[in-house]
Structures are given as C-alpha cells and as structure tokens.
Design a protein around this motif. Structure first.
Motif, PDB file in Angstrom:
ATOM      1  N   GLU A 133       0.813  -1.218   0.000  1.00 12.85           N
ATOM      2  CA  GLU A 133       0.000   0.000   0.000  1.00 12.85           C
ATOM      3  C   GLU A 133       0.845   1.266   0.000  1.00 12.85           C
TER       4      GLU A 133
ATOM      5  N   GLY B 108       1.032   2.565  -3.215  1.00 16.74           N
ATOM      6  CA  GLY B 108      -0.262   2.746  -3.873  1.00 16.74           C
ATOM      7  C   GLY B 108      -0.927   1.468  -4.337  1.00 16.74           C
ATOM      8  N   GLY B 109      -0.331   0.330  -4.037  1.00 15.22           N
ATOM      9  CA  GLY B 109      -0.917  -0.945  -4.466  1.00 15.22           C
ATOM     10  C   GLY B 109      -1.989  -1.437  -3.502  1.00 15.22           C
ATOM     11  N   SER B 110      -2.594  -2.570  -3.849  1.00 18.83           N
ATOM     12  CA  SER B 110      -3.619  -3.110  -2.951  1.00 18.83           C
ATOM     13  C   SER B 110      -3.110  -4.322  -2.165  1.00 18.83           C
ATOM     14  N   ASN B 111      -1.871  -4.758  -2.462  1.00 23.40           N
ATOM     15  CA  ASN B 111      -1.229  -5.781  -1.646  1.00 23.40           C
ATOM     16  C   ASN B 111      -2.092  -7.016  -1.436  1.00 23.40           C
TER      17      ASN B 111
END
Lengths: 269, 387
Positions: B57, B60-63
């Motif tokens: 995160e 900016g990712g959703s992991n």
C-alpha cells in the motif's frame, strides 16, 4: 453521523430459475449448494446511500452493517465492508431462522438498541426472497422513529435534517425528516459501487461482532420462527401452463362471436 | 491440505466478476470491432484496484497477494481477453520489473502513478529479430557521461503506445561479459524521453482492444540513474519477470477456457435440435464434460504455481507448465465451444467468436508453447541442456 444499514444474505436472484428449489414439507426455500448467496441487491443500494453520505466526510460519518441469519457466508456478508462500511454486526444463531418480517424487525430493533447511538438507519426497500418490504417500516415502528420508504436520494442538510427524495407513481416527493430516522432505499438510487481490492483487504482485517439472541436481550425460544406473527399455509411453485386456442371462422364477425362465446364459457367476461 | 480460497480471494473473484459482467461485457464487442483501447475502462479497472495488486500500500498498491491477482485476471479473461491483457501486462510486465528491481527512488517515482492508473508501463523485450531468442537483442544502450544513449527497436509491446503510456522498461545490450556474451541491462525510459517514439500496432487478430506498440529508439537519451537494478542484471530480470508474466498468461487461458465453457453450456442447454437440447446428446455432453475436467485441472495447476510463488518457493517449472497447459486447455475449450455453437459460433455477435481469436496469442506470447516445453524439459532431468 452514525449510520446503520441492515443487509440480508439472500438466494442469488440472478441464479437460473432451474436452480430454484423448495422444501415444500417445511414451506421453505432451499439454498442450492452450487449457487452462492448474495447480499440482497436493494440492501447493497442502502449501503450505497450511506456511503454517499460518508463520502462527504469520511472521518465524521460511520457505517455499521447488521445482518441476521444463520451460517452466514463471511465472504458474502463482508461485502458491504469491502465497499467502504466500517463495522459489521452479525445476529447469527440457528434460533434466528424461519422468522417473518415481524420476527426479523424485532431482532434488528433489539440489536440497534444495544448499538445505542444512531442517526440514520438504511434498509433496502424489500428483499428478493419474499419481497414483503415490511422490515424497514416495522423496524422504525418498533424503535419509535420516523421512516421514509422507497427513497432514491438521501442527503444530510445543514442543521442535521435529512432531505429524502421518495419515489411515487408519477415522479418523486421531496421530504425532510429529522433524525434519528429510517430510510428504505429503492433501485432508483443508482448502482451500488463495486467492492475495491483495497476495500477487500481492509475488510479482511475486520472481524464481525457476532451476537446471539441472549446478547440482545432476547430469549432464543422467542425469536425466528417462534416469533412469527404470520403463518405460511402453503408454499409451492405454480406450474406454468400456456394454452392457446385459435378461434377461426369464415368471417371476422363470426370469429368475434365465437371468441366472445369462449370467453364467457371460461368466465373471463 | 486446504483447497479453500480465503475470504478475500472469494470477495476479489466476486468483485471482479461483477465489474467484468456489468462494465466490460456490454462494450467488449464494440471495442474489439473498432480495435480501440479504452483509457476510460482502464482507469476504472485501476479504481477497482486491479493495477498494483501485489504492490504494498505504501506505493499505492492493494497488496492482495499473487493468487488474488491471478483470480482477478482470470475473471477479466472470462469476459474479455483484451481487458485482461491490459491488466495482466500492466501488472506483471509494467509494474512488476519496477517494483521488484527498481531502487527506492524509482519505485517512489513510478509506482504510485502506475497503481493509480494515471499511467501505464510497457516492458520492451521482443525485437523484430529477437523473439524466442531474447538474448539476441540488437537494441544497444551506451553510457555517455551522465546519460544512457539507446538505439534500436522493439515490437509487440503491450501498453506501450497508447494515451496512457507513461514509461517503458527497455532491455538493451550495455556491453560484453568476460565470456564474450552480450551484457544485458534494463533501462527505464519515460514516454517523453528525447529520441523515443512509440507507434500503436493495428490489424491484430486478437486482443484488439488492448494496446500493442512498436518502439523506436533513435539516440534516445535518459539519465544514468534510469538503469533498473545493476548493470548486467537485465537477462536475469527478464527471466524473472517472464516467470510472473507466465502466471498471468496462464490466468488468461484459464479464464478464457471458463468463459468458453460457460457460453457453450448455456447455448447447448438452450439450443433445441431434433426436439431436445443439444447438450443432451452424448456427443455434446462429453465435450462439455471434457472441458470441465480440463478447466479443473488447469485451475489446480495454476493456483499451485501461484501458491509456490506466494510461499517464496521456486516456481519456474510450475509457471511454465501452467502457462502451457492453461493456454492449451483454452485452445481445446474454444474449439469445442465454437463447435457447440455451430454456425452461430462463427458470427461476431457471439462472444465465443472473440474468445476463439483471443486464445490464439496465449500459445505464442511470453514464451511460445515450444519454449515452455524447453523450460520444463530443463527442470525434469532431461540429459544435456534441452533446446
């Protein structure tokens, strides 16, 4: 603003009709094992209505979801959390099974009283299994708060009142309601948002609070089927019959006369 | 042994399926017809969190983990190969190399915008004369002062030549190793770098709504700091990127096979000939049964490969097996599905026609089926170095 949204897990109304099965002996619908249940679509729109209010100020608004049932699928009932709701309370117990609108509204009312603080309650206008559309109004009555049904929009105004656009036959009414209040939401609100992957990850970290009848001050012997005010006499799937008689005659006048005769024989006219 | 998917994996499948059925299915045919990449749809897929699935995160990712990512690609491909390709390439080839091999500075510079869907990244590997023989790249990068000067060209690069393309990672020869073999490195090239041009390739048989570009580097100049990882690591970075890419291509095969099965079953149950649904004829029921068996096997193989990856274990062999098997399962499934549709299966109005075309790439892209068999052969004790 503290908002509560009541969400029901239902048989997927989009499932193929051939998968629909009844347990006629017990007057019940059967969840087919190959079809996943879903959150009642109108309830998803109720969640959306609350989320639109929360969007304006994420910190100042809180959404608590309450779902009632037994053996609730976690990856179904958690969907509102992955859309952006904050908390999930499950009224989950075998005793809650088989209730009618009154039984459900009574249990929800007891749970909401336990939650305590709330400004707005949202429900779907009806659920897709029985389509009674009574839980919302019944719940408002039991809690002694005003309700507005079949809303297509709900906005919090300065001063804390809520402006609601309510669907009527030829348009919509604009109403103002003071809080606490209950609003049932219709599909005219517009599509509910999709669960986002980040929302799903956030939801996976939240554990639902599970309440049994005793936790909401109710006797397990007096909830669900035991609390019904209505009785299903017979639940059956009507056999769909399509019969078509073609009335033929030499002249239109004669055909009309024969048609009228047939309609009269069948007691249509 | 636990075959159950987790709660979030199930929720991911449902969320992506809902999006694909409601938002992609209604426009997929038209985008395919017009051979049009939709930036709007791509941004909406990014809003859903489909770019940066395996990125933490903080970038900016959703992991979500690899299995959830693969499930997402599978669900997109069930409806439309083009959109699945945009997301699969956007993650595995676009975001993957920067996330896995980039410096902290490079990650901070590119990942948040890539994960938010503001821009897309392409991975420039294939050249007109270097396909399966990726080591024979002719594109060269020379270090001059504080810059890299790149010359050469790339072809068939997904997400590299559309309005959203913000950056490409390019594999280039940067010198020679001690044994005389070329030294290969990867370099980050912003879309606006001087001497860089990208041209969208048109006239594709499949994935027509995904963007494919041809890249030209004519004394293209980028700062020395744009080197990805260490100089000379490019070949290893490429192999590792392709391992991950193969899982997403496999997911496209699996999802496409499932999509073909779903439309075939629905059609065969409805289509009445000789007074009965055609699915009730044994010859057709067996086709459907064969499809269901192979899809089940493909799913188990692919998820196992992803599971190995999530556990941090070696998965090169399993990734190659999954890529090969899933794409070939889809081949057989679209074949049966068109056959079950009869004449209608040949018409563009039916989704099965697009699935049939979209399948064809899967046995070619990110390592042909032949190359996958070589990779597998090298891992199972074949004498010598299989080629």
């Amino acid at each position: 603003m503290n908002m509560i949204v009541c969400c029901k897990q239902v048989l997927d109304p989009e499932a193929a009709p051939s998968t629909f099965k009844l347990d006629a002996a017990n007057n019940r619908m059967v969840q087919p094992p190959e079809i996943k249940p879903v959150v009642n679509p109108y309830d998803e729109q109720a969640v959306e209505a609350a989320l639109r209010i929360k969007d304006k100020d994420k910190a100042a608004n809180k959404i608590t979801i309450i779902s009632l049932g037994n053996n609730l699928a976690r990856d179904v009932v958690k969907k509102p959390l992955s859309m952006g709701a904050d908390e999930l309370i499950l009224l989950e117990d075998p005793a809650f099974e088989g209730g009618d609108s009154f039984a459900v509204a009574s249990a929800l009312a007891a749970a909401i009283k336990k939650v305590g603080q709330f400004d707005l309650i949202f429900c779907g206008r009806q659920e897709s299994e029985w389509d009674d559309g009574q839980v919302g109004s019944g719940l408002a009555e039991l809690l002694g708060i005003p309700s507005v049904t079949i809303a297509k929009k709900a906005e919090v105004m300065d001063g804390g009142k809520v402006k609601v656009e309510r669907i009527v036959a030829d348009g919509y009414q604009v109403l103002e309601v003071s809080t606490p209040a209950l609003i049932t939401v219709s599909n005219e609100l517009g599509e509910a948002r999709y669960a986002t992957l980040k929302g799903i990850m956030a939801a996976s970290k939240k554990q639902p609070v599970v309440w049994k009848p005793a936790d909401i001050g109710m006797d397990a012997g007096k909830v669900g089927a035991a609390a019904r005010k209505s009785k299903i006499v017979k639940l059956f799937q009507p056999v769909k019959e399509g019969k078509c008689d073609i009335v033929s005659a030499d002249s239109p006048a004669e055909a009309a006369s024969l048609l009228a005769q047939k309609l009269r024989e069948n007691k249509v006219i | 042994m636990d075959f159950d998917l987790t709660e979030e994996q199930n929720l991911t499948r449902q969320a992506v399926r809902d999006f694909a059925e409601n938002e992609i299915a209604p426009i997929a045919h038209e985008l395919d017809e017009k051979e049009e990449f939709s930036a709007d749809l791509t941004r909406r897929m990014a809003e859903l969190g489909l770019l940066g699935c395996f990125v933490p995160e903080k970038y900016g990712g959703s992991n979500m983990g690899y299995i959830s990512y693969i499930i997402a690609v599978e669900e997109l491909a069930r409806i439309d190969g083009s959109q699945a390709a945009t997301i699969a390439a956007g993650n595995s080839l676009g975001i993957g190399p920067i996330y896995y091999f980039g410096s902290e500075k490079q990650k901070k510079e590119w990942l948040p915008r890539l994960c938010a869907g503001e821009i897309l990244a392409g991975f420039g590997l294939t050249e007109p004369e270097a396909g399966s023989d990726a080591g024979s790249s002719k594109t060269r990068a020379e270090r001059k002062g504080h810059n890299w000067i790149i010359n050469g060209s790339k072809i068939f690069i997904t997400n590299s030549a559309c309005s959203m393309t913000g950056v490409v990672v390019v594999q280039a020869v940067t010198g020679a190793q001690a044994d005389g073999k070329p030294e290969i490195s990867c370099i980050i090239v912003p879309a606006n770098a001087s001497g860089f041009t990208a041209k969208a390739m048109k006239g594709k048989m499949m994935w027509r709504a995904s963007n494919t570009g041809e890249l030209f580097f004519d004394n293209c100049t980028v700062p020395a700091g744009n080197l990805l990882g260490k100089q000379g690591d490019g070949f290893h970075q490429m192999l590792s990127t392709l391992d991950g890419g193969r899982l997403s291509i496999a997911a496209m095969g699996l999802g496409g096979a499932q999509g073909a099965f779903d439309v075939a079953l629905e059609y065969a149950n409805k289509r009445i000939q000789f007074g009965r649904p055609i699915s009730s004829f044994q010859v057709n029921a067996f086709k459907l049964a064969d499809m269901a068996i192979e899809i089940e096997l493909a799913r188990n193989l692919l998820y196992k490969a992803c599971w190995l990856r999530e556990k941090g274990r070696t998965f090169t062999k399993e990734a190659a097996m999954a890529k090969l098997y899933c794409s070939e399962v889809m081949h057989r499934c679209v074949h049966h599905a068109v056959q079950l549709h009869g004449g209608y299966g040949l018409m563009k109005d039916f989704r099965v026609e697009r699935l049939y075309r979209d399948q064809r790439l899967l046995e070619i892209g990110e390592g042909t089926s032949e190359i996958q068999r070589i990779v597998i052969a090298r891992h199972i004790g074949v004498a010598g170095r299989a080629i």
